[in-house]
Design an enzyme around this catalytic site. Structure first.
Site, PDB file in Angstrom:
ATOM      1  N   ASP A  25       0.853  -1.192   0.000  1.00 49.18           N
ATOM      2  CA  ASP A  25       0.000   0.000   0.000  1.00 49.18           C
ATOM      3  C   ASP A  25       0.893   1.249   0.000  1.00 49.18           C
ATOM      4  OD1 ASP A  25      -2.421   1.395   0.218  1.00 49.18           O
ATOM      5  OD2 ASP A  25      -2.469   1.275   2.404  1.00 49.18           O
ATOM      6  N   HIS A  27      -9.073   4.931  -2.507  1.00 52.75           N
ATOM      7  CA  HIS A  27      -8.422   4.950  -1.190  1.00 52.75           C
ATOM      8  C   HIS A  27      -9.335   5.708  -0.224  1.00 52.75           C
ATOM      9  CE1 HIS A  27      -4.210   3.552  -1.878  1.00 52.75           C
ATOM     10  NE2 HIS A  27      -4.737   3.489  -3.086  1.00 52.75           N
ATOM     11  N   GLY A  28      -8.936   5.697   1.031  1.00 57.26           N
ATOM     12  CA  GLY A  28      -9.629   6.547   2.010  1.00 57.26           C
ATOM     13  C   GLY A  28     -11.121   6.299   2.089  1.00 57.26           C
ATOM     14  N   SER A  36      -9.137   2.557   8.468  1.00 57.66           N
ATOM     15  CA  SER A  36      -9.553   3.252   9.695  1.00 57.66           C
ATOM     16  C   SER A  36     -10.733   2.581  10.389  1.00 57.66           C
ATOM     17  CB  SER A  36      -9.919   4.710   9.376  1.00 57.66           C
ATOM     18  OG  SER A  36      -8.790   5.382   8.886  1.00 57.66           O
TER      19      SER A  36
HETATM   20  P1  13P Z   1      -9.104   4.812   5.362  1.00 56.57           P
HETATM   21  O1  13P Z   1      -8.252   5.645   6.251  1.00 56.57           O
HETATM   22  O2  13P Z   1     -10.323   5.573   4.920  1.00 56.57           O
HETATM   23  O3  13P Z   1      -9.480   3.509   5.967  1.00 56.57           O
HETATM   24  O4  13P Z   1      -8.274   4.511   4.023  1.00 56.57           O
HETATM   25  C1  13P Z   1      -7.329   3.478   3.969  1.00 56.57           C
HETATM   26  C2  13P Z   1      -6.499   3.510   2.730  1.00 56.57           C
HETATM   27  O5  13P Z   1      -6.757   4.178   1.766  1.00 56.57           O
HETATM   28  C3  13P Z   1      -5.296   2.663   2.718  1.00 56.57           C
HETATM   29  O6  13P Z   1      -4.521   2.862   1.582  1.00 56.57           O
HETATM   30  O1  G3H Z   2      -3.139   4.822   3.502  1.00 56.33           O
HETATM   31  C1  G3H Z   2      -3.017   4.840   4.703  1.00 56.33           C
HETATM   32  C2  G3H Z   2      -3.347   3.627   5.492  1.00 56.33           C
HETATM   33  O2  G3H Z   2      -4.493   3.799   6.270  1.00 56.33           O
HETATM   34  C3  G3H Z   2      -2.192   3.149   6.308  1.00 56.33           C
HETATM   35  O3  G3H Z   2      -1.693   4.069   7.175  1.00 56.33           O
HETATM   36  O4  G3H Z   2       0.820   4.025   7.245  1.00 56.33           O
HETATM   37  O5  G3H Z   2      -0.597   4.605   9.271  1.00 56.33           O
HETATM   38  O6  G3H Z   2      -0.504   2.270   8.428  1.00 56.33           O
HETATM   39  P1  G3H Z   2      -0.398   3.743   8.077  1.00 56.33           P
HETATM   40 ZN    ZN Z   3      -4.536   4.840   0.861  1.00 53.25          ZN
END
Ligand code: 13P
Ligand code: G3H
Ligand code: ZN
Length: 342
Positions: free
Chosen positions: A103, A243-244, A289
């Site tokens: 990721d 994402h997100g 999240s």
């Molecule tokens: P969230 O913070 O909305 O869960 O997004 C996660 C994400 O995009 C990981 O790459």
């Molecule tokens: O894209 C972000 C993900 O929620 C992961 O975040 O690097 O804090 O694990 P992190």
């Molecule tokens: Zn992300």
């Protein structure tokens, strides 16, 4: 030995029983559903993801972020994913469709190290670079990864909030007029776009939202579906990633706040909008999240209800059960990927 040099010999993801995203995405785009991409950092999260995927027979993407690599170690996480394939079989999932994905990879070297150690998919996130540099770096990763049949996700546009170490004051939606050039010249297999989602539990500032007069809760602005549909028209059938995409379930926020936590006005993407997106070319939806919130709510509740408890299994166990419930709900009611890996 640099940070990304593996002491082990090169291993193909195929030897580990993992799959890349190519077939998953092709079926998801045609079938009008999305594949869940869940981040994992520890054993309980991974167990919950695999239990939920095995029970619902949903293809799944296990994501390893920068935070996860710092916290748990990339090599250890990769071996946990290998174990997860065997665990899935033990749970009765005969042909598990599990992808191990990097990721937000931020360099060629990091992506290469993941390809070499058995990841089946990598993201090169060069979205903060100028357009031509984003293409060039993405293409370099694609040229390497494709030699080993590893699929590559790229990103165009910038999400609001904190994108790993890239901060953006406000989001810059992906420009539909750029996507053909980008996808063609970079050779990426899927494209993460910016249409109003963002990372974390505070996706919108209160001033961007309205407030529901009955509940007092924030109501976020809708995603830019017009931008998504423009992109779909430019790249018919091409896999799009969001994402997100956590929804920040308010029941978890309430449990956390009622048990000593402090998450005022945390707000996410409404699930109906994600369901709608999943029916389009969006075939990978990233959720991290919400799992953090489920875990925190469960742990806080045990601590509040049983202050004498000190066996970690007594609070991580309930946290695992809550995460499993959450993952199942996402698979069945939001993404629609249940039964697609039967
Ligand atoms: P969230 O913070 O909305 O869960 O997004 C996660 C994400 O995009 C990981 O790459
Ligand atoms: O894209 C972000 C993900 O929620 C992961 O975040 O690097 O804090 O694990 P992190
Ligand atoms: Zn992300």
């Amino acid at each position: 030995m640099n940070n990304y040099t593996n002491s082990n010999k090169m291993v193909s993801f195929k030897e580990l029983g993992l799959v890349n995203t190519r077939e998953m995405f092709a079926k998801a785009v045609k079938g009008g559903y999305a594949i869940p991409a869940f981040n994992f950092n520890n054993m309980e999260q991974l167990q919950a993801i695999i239990q939920a995927s095995a029970e619902t027979k949903s293809p799944v993407i296990l994501q390893v972020s920068k935070g996860a690599r710092n916290y748990a170690n990339q090599t250890l996480l990769r071996y946990m994913a290998e174990g997860a394939v065997e665990y899935a079989k033990e749970l009765g999932w005969e042909k598990p469709q599990i992808c191990l994905h990097l990721d937000h990879g931020d360099s060629f070297e990091l992506c290469k190290s993941c390809v070499d150690m058995g990841f089946s998919s990598v993201m090169i996130d060069a979205s903060s670079l100028p357009f031509e540099e984003n293409i060039a770096l993405t293409k370099r990763v694609v040229d390497y990864a494709h030699q080993y049949d590893v699929t590559v996700e790229a990103e165009l546009g910038v999400l609001a909030g904190v994108e790993d170490e890239v901060s953006a004051e406000e989001s810059h939606y992906t420009k539909p007029e750029e996507v053909i050039d980008f996808a063609t010249r970079s050779g990426c297999d899927s494209l993460a776009i910016s249409i109003g989602t963002s990372h974390g539990a505070y996706k919108f500032k209160p001033e961007q939202c309205t407030r529901d007069p009955k509940t007092g809760r924030l109501v976020p602005p809708p995603l830019a579906f017009d931008v998504l549909h423009e992109i779909e028209k430019k790249l018919p059938g091409f896999p799009i990633v969001l994402h997100g995409s956590s929804s920040v379930p308010q029941e978890y926020v309430d449990i956390i706040n009622a048990n000593g936590g402090k998450l005022p006005d945390a707000v996410g993407i409404p699930e109906e909008q994600l369901r709608e997106a999943a029916k389009s070319a969006v075939c990978k939806i990233n959720i991290d999240s919400d799992s953090r919130l489920a875990m925190t709510a469960a742990v806080r509740k045990v601590f509040a209800d049983k202050p004498g408890e000190f066996d970690p299994r007594k609070y991580l166990g309930p946290a695992r059960d809550e995460m499993k419930k959450l993952y199942e709900h996402k698979i069945v009611n939001v993404l629609g990927s249940d039964g697609k890996a039967a």
